[in-house]
Scaffold this motif. Structure first.
Motif, PDB file in Angstrom:
ATOM      1  N   LEU A   1       0.826  -1.209   0.000  1.00 60.66           N
ATOM      2  CA  LEU A   1       0.000   0.000   0.000  1.00 60.66           C
ATOM      3  C   LEU A   1       0.860   1.257   0.000  1.00 60.66           C
ATOM      4  O   LEU A   1       0.570   2.223  -0.706  1.00 60.66           O
ATOM      5  CB  LEU A   1      -0.948  -0.010   1.196  1.00 60.66           C
ATOM      6  N   ASP A   2       1.924   1.242   0.803  1.00 63.84           N
ATOM      7  CA  ASP A   2       2.822   2.401   0.836  1.00 63.84           C
ATOM      8  C   ASP A   2       3.491   2.602  -0.523  1.00 63.84           C
ATOM      9  O   ASP A   2       3.601   3.735  -1.015  1.00 63.84           O
ATOM     10  CB  ASP A   2       3.887   2.216   1.921  1.00 63.84           C
ATOM     11  N   ALA A   3       3.939   1.501  -1.120  1.00 63.46           N
ATOM     12  CA  ALA A   3       4.599   1.588  -2.428  1.00 63.46           C
ATOM     13  C   ALA A   3       3.614   2.051  -3.492  1.00 63.46           C
ATOM     14  O   ALA A   3       3.942   2.891  -4.346  1.00 63.46           O
ATOM     15  CB  ALA A   3       5.181   0.225  -2.801  1.00 63.46           C
ATOM     16  N   ALA A   4       2.395   1.515  -3.458  1.00 68.13           N
ATOM     17  CA  ALA A   4       1.385   1.906  -4.442  1.00 68.13           C
ATOM     18  C   ALA A   4       1.019   3.375  -4.284  1.00 68.13           C
ATOM     19  O   ALA A   4       0.838   4.089  -5.288  1.00 68.13           O
ATOM     20  CB  ALA A   4       0.140   1.036  -4.281  1.00 68.13           C
ATOM     21  N   ALA A   5       0.913   3.838  -3.041  1.00 66.27           N
ATOM     22  CA  ALA A   5       0.588   5.253  -2.814  1.00 66.27           C
ATOM     23  C   ALA A   5       1.653   6.152  -3.428  1.00 66.27           C
ATOM     24  O   ALA A   5       1.333   7.140  -4.106  1.00 66.27           O
ATOM     25  CB  ALA A   5       0.454   5.527  -1.316  1.00 66.27           C
ATOM     26  N   ARG A   6       2.914   5.806  -3.231  1.00 69.50           N
ATOM     27  CA  ARG A   6       3.993   6.614  -3.820  1.00 69.50           C
ATOM     28  C   ARG A   6       3.917   6.590  -5.342  1.00 69.50           C
ATOM     29  O   ARG A   6       4.093   7.618  -6.002  1.00 69.50           O
ATOM     30  CB  ARG A   6       5.355   6.111  -3.337  1.00 69.50           C
ATOM     31  N   ALA A   7       3.652   5.412  -5.887  1.00 65.51           N
ATOM     32  CA  ALA A   7       3.599   5.279  -7.346  1.00 65.51           C
ATOM     33  C   ALA A   7       2.427   6.065  -7.934  1.00 65.51           C
ATOM     34  O   ALA A   7       2.591   6.819  -8.907  1.00 65.51           O
ATOM     35  CB  ALA A   7       3.489   3.804  -7.726  1.00 65.51           C
ATOM     36  N   PHE A   8       1.243   5.907  -7.360  1.00 62.81           N
ATOM     37  CA  PHE A   8       0.071   6.625  -7.871  1.00 62.81           C
ATOM     38  C   PHE A   8       0.233   8.131  -7.714  1.00 62.81           C
ATOM     39  O   PHE A   8      -0.169   8.903  -8.591  1.00 62.81           O
ATOM     40  CB  PHE A   8      -1.195   6.166  -7.144  1.00 62.81           C
ATOM     41  N   ALA A   9       0.817   8.547  -6.587  1.00 60.61           N
ATOM     42  CA  ALA A   9       1.004   9.983  -6.360  1.00 60.61           C
ATOM     43  C   ALA A   9       1.960  10.585  -7.385  1.00 60.61           C
ATOM     44  O   ALA A   9       1.745  11.693  -7.880  1.00 60.61           O
ATOM     45  CB  ALA A   9       1.525  10.227  -4.945  1.00 60.61           C
ATOM     46  N   GLU A  10       3.012   9.860  -7.724  1.00 56.83           N
ATOM     47  CA  GLU A  10       4.031  10.391  -8.611  1.00 56.83           C
ATOM     48  C   GLU A  10       3.673  10.249 -10.093  1.00 56.83           C
ATOM     49  O   GLU A  10       3.934  11.158 -10.895  1.00 56.83           O
ATOM     50  CB  GLU A  10       5.359   9.661  -8.357  1.00 56.83           C
ATOM     51  N   LYS A  11       3.068   9.106 -10.463  1.00 56.32           N
ATOM     52  CA  LYS A  11       2.897   8.794 -11.889  1.00 56.32           C
ATOM     53  C   LYS A  11       1.448   8.824 -12.359  1.00 56.32           C
ATOM     54  O   LYS A  11       1.199   8.946 -13.555  1.00 56.32           O
ATOM     55  CB  LYS A  11       3.492   7.406 -12.176  1.00 56.32           C
ATOM     56  N   GLY A  12       0.499   8.702 -11.439  1.00 53.54           N
ATOM     57  CA  GLY A  12      -0.894   8.615 -11.842  1.00 53.54           C
ATOM     58  C   GLY A  12      -1.287   7.186 -12.160  1.00 53.54           C
ATOM     59  O   GLY A  12      -0.445   6.351 -12.531  1.00 53.54           O
ATOM     60  N   PHE A  13      -2.582   6.896 -12.012  1.00 56.51           N
ATOM     61  CA  PHE A  13      -3.061   5.517 -12.163  1.00 56.51           C
ATOM     62  C   PHE A  13      -2.700   4.887 -13.509  1.00 56.51           C
ATOM     63  O   PHE A  13      -2.197   3.765 -13.545  1.00 56.51           O
ATOM     64  CB  PHE A  13      -4.578   5.460 -11.940  1.00 56.51           C
ATOM     65  N   PRO A  14      -2.942   5.548 -14.650  1.00 56.86           N
ATOM     66  CA  PRO A  14      -2.698   4.865 -15.922  1.00 56.86           C
ATOM     67  C   PRO A  14      -1.251   4.419 -16.116  1.00 56.86           C
ATOM     68  O   PRO A  14      -1.005   3.373 -16.745  1.00 56.86           O
ATOM     69  CB  PRO A  14      -3.097   5.917 -16.973  1.00 56.86           C
ATOM     70  N   ALA A  15      -0.303   5.192 -15.603  1.00 61.01           N
ATOM     71  CA  ALA A  15       1.111   4.905 -15.870  1.00 61.01           C
ATOM     72  C   ALA A  15       1.709   3.866 -14.927  1.00 61.01           C
ATOM     73  O   ALA A  15       2.803   3.350 -15.184  1.00 61.01           O
ATOM     74  CB  ALA A  15       1.926   6.198 -15.777  1.00 61.01           C
ATOM     75  N   VAL A  16       1.022   3.540 -13.857  1.00 61.45           N
ATOM     76  CA  VAL A  16       1.570   2.603 -12.863  1.00 61.45           C
ATOM     77  C   VAL A  16       1.234   1.170 -13.262  1.00 61.45           C
ATOM     78  O   VAL A  16       0.128   0.878 -13.733  1.00 61.45           O
ATOM     79  CB  VAL A  16       0.989   2.908 -11.465  1.00 61.45           C
ATOM     80  N   THR A  17       2.189   0.269 -13.076  1.00 63.56           N
ATOM     81  CA  THR A  17       1.960  -1.155 -13.304  1.00 63.56           C
ATOM     82  C   THR A  17       2.131  -1.906 -11.983  1.00 63.56           C
ATOM     83  O   THR A  17       2.739  -1.388 -11.028  1.00 63.56           O
ATOM     84  CB  THR A  17       2.934  -1.725 -14.325  1.00 63.56           C
ATOM     85  N   LEU A  18       1.628  -3.126 -11.953  1.00 62.60           N
ATOM     86  CA  LEU A  18       1.831  -3.948 -10.755  1.00 62.60           C
ATOM     87  C   LEU A  18       3.308  -4.231 -10.533  1.00 62.60           C
ATOM     88  O   LEU A  18       3.758  -4.355  -9.395  1.00 62.60           O
ATOM     89  CB  LEU A  18       1.045  -5.255 -10.884  1.00 62.60           C
ATOM     90  N   GLN A  19       4.079  -4.307 -11.610  1.00 64.91           N
ATOM     91  CA  GLN A  19       5.514  -4.505 -11.452  1.00 64.91           C
ATOM     92  C   GLN A  19       6.164  -3.294 -10.793  1.00 64.91           C
ATOM     93  O   GLN A  19       7.073  -3.426  -9.976  1.00 64.91           O
ATOM     94  CB  GLN A  19       6.162  -4.777 -12.804  1.00 64.91           C
ATOM     95  N   ASP A  20       5.699  -2.084 -11.152  1.00 66.08           N
ATOM     96  CA  ASP A  20       6.198  -0.879 -10.481  1.00 66.08           C
ATOM     97  C   ASP A  20       5.987  -0.980  -8.972  1.00 66.08           C
ATOM     98  O   ASP A  20       6.881  -0.679  -8.176  1.00 66.08           O
ATOM     99  CB  ASP A  20       5.449   0.378 -10.966  1.00 66.08           C
ATOM    100  N   ILE A  21       4.773  -1.385  -8.592  1.00 64.05           N
ATOM    101  CA  ILE A  21       4.430  -1.485  -7.168  1.00 64.05           C
ATOM    102  C   ILE A  21       5.291  -2.543  -6.494  1.00 64.05           C
ATOM    103  O   ILE A  21       5.825  -2.327  -5.397  1.00 64.05           O
ATOM    104  CB  ILE A  21       2.937  -1.797  -7.008  1.00 64.05           C
TER     105      ILE A  21
END
Length: 214
Positions: free
Chosen positions: A34-54
């Motif tokens: 959840l912490d990793a996903a929050a950072r990813a969504f905050a920085e890149k936005g939902f469309p650009a984030v992948t599960l591998q990023d998280i």
């Protein structure tokens, strides 16, 4: 018989210990995700984030992500739900101080501003609400509890005569919330929210000027 019962309890405890440890580790992994996903969504936005990023940010395997979440949409829902647990927690901390109602409104907004400025969950939650039509999953109704808390405080201020206004508290609360979240979005785009608390004070001075409190 007592020795047998003791042995049974010991055996049960021995079996339970690994299960509890496994549950604790699973909880820690979910928190990391959840912490990793929050950072990813905050920085890149939902469309650009992948599960591998998280997975990479959480330093776990992609399989670990799938163990906890069916897909990226489920992760986004979980992060948004976490965001909406934090807002009531901020309200509760302000109410516990037993401030005058209008002071509590100001403190609630200012603390929420600090949360959005400093915490990835706040930043991700706000961004995911903007991108909700891209998520493809049902997200919580935006800011309803937040608005309700402010409405209650403004109603109290009218009832104790500390707010000299005949305005409808629910209307003013909606105006404050709309101004607040619109301002945080502009502050994010222009200054990465570094000036957000100053913008909130401007909103408060405009919507709830000091002379209206007399």
């Amino acid at each position: 018989m007592s020795n047998r019962n003791s042995d049974l309890r010991t055996a049960a405890a021995a079996k339970a210990a690994p299960r509890e440890l496994k549950q604790e580790r699973a909880g820690q992994t979910r928190r990391q995700l959840l912490d990793a996903a929050a950072r990813a969504f905050a920085e890149k936005g939902f469309p650009a984030v992948t599960l591998q990023d998280i997975a990479d940010r959480a330093e776990v395997t992609k399989g670990a992500v799938y163990f906890h979440f069916m897909n990226k949409e489920a992760v986004a829902v979980a992060v948004t739900e976490e965001f909406y647990t934090q807002l009531p927690a901020i309200a509760d901390s302000v109410l516990a101080r037993q401030l005058p109602p209008l002071d509590a409104v100001a403190e609630f907004l200012l603390q929420t501003a600090a949360f959005l400025r400093d915490h990835p969950v706040g930043q991700a939650g706000a961004r995911l609400q903007i991108e909700r039509n891209l998520v493809g999953a049902e997200l919580p109704t935006p800011f309803s509890g937040f608005t309700h808390s402010i409405t209650d405080l403004l109603t109290q201020a009218q009832e104790d005569d500390s707010w000299k206004s005949s305005a409808n508290p629910a209307v003013i609360a909606r105006v404050l919330v709309a101004a607040f979240f619109g301002s945080q979005h502009i502050s994010w785009i222009e200054h990465n929210r570094t000036d957000l608390t100053d913008r909130v004070r401007e909103i408060l001075d405009t919507v709830l000027p000091h002379d209206a409190q007399r």
